[in-house]
Enzyme design. Structure first.
Site, mmCIF file in Angstrom:
data_model
loop_
_atom_site.group_PDB
_atom_site.id
_atom_site.type_symbol
_atom_site.label_atom_id
_atom_site.label_comp_id
_atom_site.label_asym_id
_atom_site.label_seq_id
_atom_site.Cartn_x
_atom_site.Cartn_y
_atom_site.Cartn_z
ATOM 1 C CG HIS A 100 1.270 -1.648 -15.673
ATOM 2 N ND1 HIS A 100 1.085 -2.926 -15.199
ATOM 3 C CD2 HIS A 100 2.165 -1.753 -16.688
ATOM 4 C CE1 HIS A 100 1.825 -3.764 -15.896
ATOM 5 N NE2 HIS A 100 2.490 -3.076 -16.813
ATOM 6 N N GLY B 60 0.786 -1.232 0.000
ATOM 7 C CA GLY B 60 0.000 0.000 0.000
ATOM 8 C C GLY B 60 0.817 1.280 0.000
ATOM 9 N NE ARG C 25 -11.864 -14.061 -12.833
ATOM 10 C CZ ARG C 25 -10.597 -13.825 -12.493
ATOM 11 N NH1 ARG C 25 -10.251 -12.677 -11.976
ATOM 12 N NH2 ARG C 25 -9.683 -14.751 -12.668
ATOM 13 C CG ASN D 203 -4.125 -0.637 -12.636
ATOM 14 O OD1 ASN D 203 -3.959 -0.873 -11.443
ATOM 15 N ND2 ASN D 203 -3.450 -1.277 -13.585
ATOM 16 C CB VAL E 258 -4.326 -7.710 -18.926
ATOM 17 C CG1 VAL E 258 -3.208 -7.644 -17.894
ATOM 18 C CG2 VAL E 258 -5.244 -8.885 -18.645
#
Ligand code: GRF
Length: 220
Positions: free
Chosen positions: A114, A17, A70, A112, A149
């Protein structure tokens, strides 16, 4: 006078985190007009949960291993985020792929980070892959999440050099410093209403023009 609206963030994290911490800190010092209303993890004991508790932020644990489907896991996450009034979902080292019903519940409202210069090196262990590929530069990317992805429209990137004696750990650490700078910045651009998605491109209102070119190795 009433307080100006702060964008309500739900941060999803599976690991230590440190990106979460950078967002907590920038919310606290007022550099982003947002507040974290919930930190959600799928991993019992994740460092991210401790950081949230220390900052007095509500937490939720939804362990994916307790679900056989899922889609049910994603439905539980969506319900929890919605119950907290989350407006922007921030994936910060969340190590689960998310499915269409989740994305549809927060259209253009999931981002997100990355640790590579997308669209190069999507997926896992990307710092190692960049070194092995002989790349001279690596970096990090904040992007909107779509069905793929690490494929959604790119908001902001930072570039770092790959040095001769780098290994996965040293390069990851160099990239992480930049992650902590660009993720809060991306959130602030959204909070300020400055982003518009046009196909694959993200348009930024009143963006400064980037200056400087990096060459590695230097020209002289
Ligand atoms: C970061 O490298 C991030 O880019 C990737 O997972 C890592 C999370 O690190 N998606 P942390 O938990 O924020 O420290």
């Amino acid at each position: 006078m009433s307080e100006p609206h702060k964008l309500r963030l739900g941060v999803l994290a599976s690991g230590s985190g440190s990106n979460l911490q950078s967002i907590i800190d920038r919310c606290a010092d007022g550099s982003i007009d947002a507040e974290i209303v919930l930190v959600l993890s799928n991993v019992p004991g994740a460092g991210a949960l401790d950081r949230a508790k220390k900052a007095g932020i509500a937490t939720a644990l939804i362990d994916h291993r307790t679900f056989t489907e899922r889609a049910d896991f994603d439905r539980a996450i969506v319900a929890t985020l919605q119950a907290s009034g989350v407006e922007l979902v921030v994936l910060a080292g969340f190590m689960r792929l998310i499915t269409a019903p989740f994305i549809d519940a927060f259209p253009e409202r999931i981002i997100n980070i990355h640790p590579a210069l997308l669209p190069a090196f999507p997926g896992l262990h990307v710092q190692k892959k960049a070194i092995e590929a002989g790349a001279r530069f690596a970096g990090c990317t904040v992007h909107f999440v779509d069905g793929g992805v690490d494929t959604g429209p790119i908001i902001i990137q930072a570039v770092v050099p790959i040095l001769d004696d780098d290994d996965e750990a040293s390069l990851s650490a160099r990239i992480l410093v930049q992650e902590h700078r660009i993720y809060p910045r991306a959130i602030q651009l959204i909070a300020a209403g400055r982003l518009r998605i046009e196909g694959r491109r993200v348009r930024i209102a009143a963006a400064a023009v980037v200056d400087g070119v990096m060459v590695n190795p230097p020209l002289h």
